[in-house]
Design an enzyme around this catalytic site. Structure first.
Site, PDB file in Angstrom:
ATOM      1  N   SER A   1       9.430 107.652 -20.530  1.00  0.00           N
ATOM      2  CA  SER A   1      11.198 106.893 -21.601  1.00  0.00           C
ATOM      3  C   SER A   1      11.174 108.300 -22.854  1.00  0.00           C
ATOM      4  O   SER A   1      11.430 107.893 -23.498  1.00  0.00           O
ATOM      5  CB  SER A   1      10.368 105.538 -22.388  1.00  0.00           C
ATOM      6  OG  SER A   1       9.586 106.092 -22.695  1.00  0.00           O
TER       7      SER A   1
ATOM      8  N   THR B   1      12.158 111.040 -23.261  1.00  0.00           N
ATOM      9  CA  THR B   1      14.159 111.434 -23.489  1.00  0.00           C
ATOM     10  C   THR B   1      14.613 109.837 -25.086  1.00  0.00           C
ATOM     11  O   THR B   1      14.799 110.396 -26.137  1.00  0.00           O
ATOM     12  CB  THR B   1      14.670 111.113 -22.659  1.00  0.00           C
ATOM     13  OG1 THR B   1      14.511 112.174 -21.479  1.00  0.00           O
ATOM     14  CG2 THR B   1      16.257 112.369 -23.127  1.00  0.00           C
TER      15      THR B   1
ATOM     16  N   ARG C   1       0.939 101.659 -27.098  1.00  0.00           N
ATOM     17  CA  ARG C   1      -0.751 101.794 -26.332  1.00  0.00           C
ATOM     18  C   ARG C   1       0.055 102.914 -24.608  1.00  0.00           C
ATOM     19  O   ARG C   1      -0.102 102.449 -24.015  1.00  0.00           O
ATOM     20  CB  ARG C   1      -1.509 101.168 -25.383  1.00  0.00           C
ATOM     21  CG  ARG C   1      -3.561 101.797 -25.771  1.00  0.00           C
ATOM     22  CD  ARG C   1      -3.978 100.706 -25.092  1.00  0.00           C
ATOM     23  NE  ARG C   1      -4.557 100.611 -26.809  1.00  0.00           N
ATOM     24  CZ  ARG C   1      -5.191 100.641 -27.232  1.00  0.00           C
ATOM     25  NH1 ARG C   1      -6.444 101.063 -27.232  1.00  0.00           N
ATOM     26  NH2 ARG C   1      -5.770  99.943 -28.322  1.00  0.00           N
TER      27      ARG C   1
ATOM     28  N   ARG D   1      17.494 101.780 -12.046  1.00  0.00           N
ATOM     29  CA  ARG D   1      16.959  99.862 -12.904  1.00  0.00           C
ATOM     30  C   ARG D   1      19.025  99.336 -12.778  1.00  0.00           C
ATOM     31  O   ARG D   1      19.417  98.306 -12.447  1.00  0.00           O
ATOM     32  CB  ARG D   1      16.763  99.528 -14.183  1.00  0.00           C
ATOM     33  CG  ARG D   1      16.334  98.005 -14.504  1.00  0.00           C
ATOM     34  CD  ARG D   1      15.705  98.518 -15.434  1.00  0.00           C
ATOM     35  NE  ARG D   1      14.580  98.345 -15.387  1.00  0.00           N
ATOM     36  CZ  ARG D   1      13.555  99.373 -16.296  1.00  0.00           C
ATOM     37  NH1 ARG D   1      14.068 100.108 -17.005  1.00  0.00           N
ATOM     38  NH2 ARG D   1      11.883  99.755 -15.967  1.00  0.00           N
TER      39      ARG D   1
ATOM     40  N   TYR E   1       1.133 102.492 -10.479  1.00  0.00           N
ATOM     41  CA  TYR E   1       2.629 102.111 -10.901  1.00  0.00           C
ATOM     42  C   TYR E   1       2.991 101.762  -9.684  1.00  0.00           C
ATOM     43  O   TYR E   1       3.975 102.490  -8.402  1.00  0.00           O
ATOM     44  CB  TYR E   1       2.995 103.034 -11.437  1.00  0.00           C
ATOM     45  CG  TYR E   1       3.897 103.517 -12.081  1.00  0.00           C
ATOM     46  CD1 TYR E   1       4.113 103.428 -13.624  1.00  0.00           C
ATOM     47  CD2 TYR E   1       5.337 102.942 -12.011  1.00  0.00           C
ATOM     48  CE1 TYR E   1       4.617 102.933 -14.263  1.00  0.00           C
ATOM     49  CE2 TYR E   1       6.646 102.005 -12.386  1.00  0.00           C
ATOM     50  CZ  TYR E   1       6.513 102.697 -14.082  1.00  0.00           C
ATOM     51  OH  TYR E   1       7.545 102.475 -15.205  1.00  0.00           O
TER      52      TYR E   1
END
Length: 590
Positions: free
Chosen positions: A216, A218, A229, A425, A486
C-alpha cells in the site's frame, strides 16, 4: 514539544484515493495487452473477460449518504481549533473517510450500502491543533477515528454501526513533513500523516531511506503503518515497522504521550509496543522517530525458479539460517507463478522466459514438471562487495535445492510493478468477481501445513458455494523461526448476497490459519475483519488484558471504539460488528 510549524496550506492539498476503489481516477488494471490473462481467469474463476458485462459503481449522487449529526456548537469548536477551511461535513469527504479498501468495504460503498459515516472530517495542521481537536471531542462526548491514507483492509476505519455519538474522522494528511534527520544516530523525526512516496522523497533528498515498502506504499502513511503494525517488502533487511519505529508522540486527552527514541531500555512493559498495532484506540499518533539508512550503493533483485513449492520453502529456510542477509526473500507457489506468467505482457516480463524453448527444455532435462515450477525474487543491497557476497551465498543454496537463477530482468519488472497489485481487486469487482487477500505467519515447521490447510479450506468453501474458485500464495518476510504466507483468493459472485458469499471463503481461510499453527494476520492488523479469531490466537487471557488496557486508557470509548476487541456499551448492550448486515448483541450489566 516538537519544532514543527503549521503549514499554511488548507486541506485541499491532502491526497485521497477515489471514493469507490483503489488509487486515483484514471489508473487501473487492464488485460488487453496480456494475452494469457483472459484464458487464465476463465479457467480460474469461470469469468469470461471478453463477454462479461462490466459493472459500474453507483454514481455518487445516487448514494444514500446518512446525514451528519454534528451540532453547530461542536462544529464551531472544531473550526476554532483548525480553521474554517479545514473542517467539513461534505458528503463526499465523509464517504471517503468511512471505509478502507477491503473487498467488504468496496462492495458496500460501490452499491451504496453505507449505514454510518463520520459526521465531520477535520484536517489539523500540527500537533497543537490535534490536541485541540481531541480535547474538544472529549468535551463534546464525541468519537475520534484517526485517518491516514485510507488503505486499510481489516475494517479498522469505519464507525461502528449503531454509534449514536458524533463521529470525527481526524485526517492527518497535513502533517506530512520529515522534520529532521539525526545523521549520527540514523534517526529521523517524521510527521505521522506523511504518505510513503512523500516521506521517501524527502529522505532521499538528504541521502537516506526508511526502507519500508508495503503493498500500500503509494497510498498509506507512516502513522497508519505504526497503528496497524505494518511490514514492508524489504523487511528482511530493514525490519517490520515495529523494529523501525523507535520514538512516538501520541496525543491523548489533556496531553501528549512521548516515547523517546532510545536504542533499548529496561523500563517495564513497553509503552511503545502498546501503541504499535493499537489501531488508534490509545490516541492519535502525530509523530514517529524512525530508523533510517543511507541509500545503498547497490540494489538488485534477481529472479530464480524452483522445481516445486517444497524445495522453494526449504531454500528460503536455509537462506534465513545462513550468513546471507538479503533484503527480499520471496517465493511464489505454482499457482501464483502461473498467475504471474499470465499477467505478463506479450514478449515481456516472465512470459518471455518460458515462451521460447531453451529454458523449458532445460527445466525438463532437470526432471521438472512445468506445472509445478515456483518463481522466486531475492534482493541484495549494500556496498558492491557486500551485495556480491550475499548473492554468492544464496546462489549456492539455490543450486543445492535444485533451483536456477534467471538474472535481474524479471526482478526489475517486479520492482516497477510491485505497488500495482491492489488495482486487481477493483478490476475483478467490475467483472462480477471477488478478489481479496489473507496473510499469516507461522514457524518454518508449520508453514507447509498452513499453506495446504488454507488451500483445503478455501476449496471447501468454494464447493459449499458451488463456485469455481482460485487461491494462490507466496512466502515473504523471512525470520529466523518462520515466515509470512500471503494468500490471494478469487471467485465469481452469484445472484445472492456477495458479502455473505465472501464471508464463507474468508472465514474458512482465517480459521485454517489458526487450526494449522498460524496467526490471524502478519501485517494487515485486526480491525473488525479479524477480531472474531483473536481469542484463538492470543488466548482468552490475552484478550482480557487487551480489553483492560483499552478500558483503562480510554474509559469513555473516545478513540476508534470496537476495533481489535469488543465493542462499547450501547443502551446496556455490547455491540460488535460481525458483518455488514448484522450486529450481534449481548446483554451486559450496565
Amino acid at each position: 514539544m516538537t519544532d514543527e510549524k503549521a503549514t499554511s496550506a488548507d486541506h485541499s492539498t491532502v491526497k485521497h484515493m477515489k471514493w469507490w476503489g483503489w488509487g486515483v481516477e484514471g489508473v487501473g488494471f487492464h488485460h488487453e495487452d496480456k494475452p494469457d490473462f483472459a484464458p487464465f481467469v476463465l479457467k480460474a474463476v469461470d469469468v469470461d473477460l471478453w463477454t462479461a458485462t462490466k459493472a459500474q459503481p453507483l454514481p455518487f449522487d445516487k448514494l444514500d449518504v446518512p446525514d451528519s449529526n454534528v451540532s453547530p456548537e461542536f462544529f464551531a469548536a472544531l473550526t476554532a481549533a483548525v480553521g474554517d477551511d479545514n473542517v467539513t461535513s461534505d458528503a463526499m469527504d465523509r464517504v471517503v473517510h468511512t471505509f478502507g479498501k477491503s473487498l467488504r468495504d468496496l462492495v458496500r460503498v460501490r452499491s451504496g450500502k453505507i449505514e454510518r459515516t463520520p459526521d465531520v472530517v477535520v484536517y489539523p495542521a500540527d500537533e497543537a491543533q490535534v490536541q485541540s481537536v481531541v480535547d474538544a471531542a472529549v468535551a463534546a462526548g464525541a468519537v475520534i477515528i484517526p485517518f491516514g491514507g485510507g488503505s486499510n483492509i481489516a475494517g479498522s476505519l469505519e464507525p461502528i454501526v449503531g454509534e449514536t455519538r458524533t463521529v470525527v474522522s481526524l485526517d492527518l494528511g497535513r502533517l506530512n513533513r520529515v522534520i529532521e534527520v539525526d545523521a549520527d544516530s540514523g534517526l529521523a523525526r517524521i510527521q505521522a500523516g506523511a504518505l510513503g512516496p512523500d516521506l521517501e522523497a524527502q529522505l532521499t533528498e538528504r541521502g537516506w531511506t526508511l526502507g519500508h515498502f508495503p503493498d500500500s506504499f503509494t497510498h498509506s502513511t507512516l502513522g497508519g503503518w505504526v497503528a496497524t503494525r505494518s511490514s514492508g517488502m524489504q523487511s528482511d533487511k530493514y525490519g517490520d515497522i515495529a523494529d523501525i519505529a523507535r520514538g512516538l508522540r501520541v496525543v491523548r486527552p489533556g496531553g501528549t504521550l512521548v516515547i523517546r527514541a532510545i536504542p533499548s531500555a529496561s523500563t517495564g512493559p513497553s509503552v511503545r509496543e502498546m501503541i504499535v498495532g493499537s489501531e488508534g484506540r490509545l490516541g492519535v499518533i502525530t509523530e514517529v522517530t524512525v530508523q533510517v539508512h543511507r541509500i545503498p550503493e547497490k540494489r538488485d533483485i534477481y529472479a530464480y525458479f524452483f522445481p516445486n513449492w517444497a524445495t522453494g520453502l526449504k531454500a528460503m529456510q536455509e537462506i534465513s539460517e545462513s550468513d546471507a542477509a538479503p533484503s527480499i526473500t520471496r517465493v511464489s507457489d505454482a499457482r501464483e507463478t502461473g498467475f504471474s506468467l499470465a499477467t505478463s505482457k506479450a514478449s515481456k516480463g516472465m512470459s518471455k522466459f518460458l515462451s521460447g524453448t531453451v529454458l523449458p527444455t532445460l527445466m525438463k532435462r532437470k526432471g521438472w514438471n512445468l506445472d509445478d515450477i515456483c518463481l522466486s525474487f531475492i534482493g541484495y543491497e549494500g556496498g558492491e562487495a557486500h551485495a556480491k557476497r550475499q548473492k554468492a551465498i544464496v546462489d549456492a543454496i539455490v543450486k543445492k535445492h535444485n533451483g536456477m537463477g534467471v538474472g535481474k530482468g524479471p526482478g526489475v519488472l517486479y520492482d516497477q510493478k510491485k505497488f500495482d497489485t491492489p488495482y486487481l481487486r477493483d478490476f475483478l469487482l467490475d467483472m462480477g468477481a471477488a478478489g481479496d487477500v489473507s496473510e499469516t505467519a507461522a514457524p518454518w515447521s508449520k508453514l507447509a501445513a498452513v499453506h495446504d490447510g488454507a488451500y483445503a479450506a478455501a476449496q471447501g468453501a468454494f464447493d459449499k458455494l458451488g463456485k469455481v474458485g482460485w487461491i494462490m500464495s507466496h512466502l515473504s518476510h523471512s525470520y529466523h523461526s518462520g515466515a509470512c504466507l500471503y494468500f490471494t483468493f478469487a471467485f465469481k459472485f452469484g445472484e445472492g448476497d456477495p458479502i455473505a458469499e465472501y464471508d464463507v471463503v474468508k472465514s474458512a481461510i482465517q480459521q485454517a490459519f489458526i487450526d494449522n499453527g498460524g496467526t490471524i494476520s502478519h501485517h494487515h492488523g485486526v480491525g473488525l475483519e479479524h477480531s472474531p479469531w483473536l481469542e484463538q490466537d492470543i488466548s482468552a487471557g490475552g484478550v482480557d488484558l487487551v480489553k483492560s488496557l483499552f478500558a483503562s486508557a480510554d474509559p469513555d470509548g473516545t478513540f476508534n471504539p470496537g476495533k481489535i476487541v469488543g465493542g462499547r456499551l450501547v443502551g446496556g448492550r455490547v455491540a460488535t460488528l460481525i458483518d455488514t448486515d448484522a450486529i450481534e448483541t449481548e446483554e451486559v450489566q450496565a
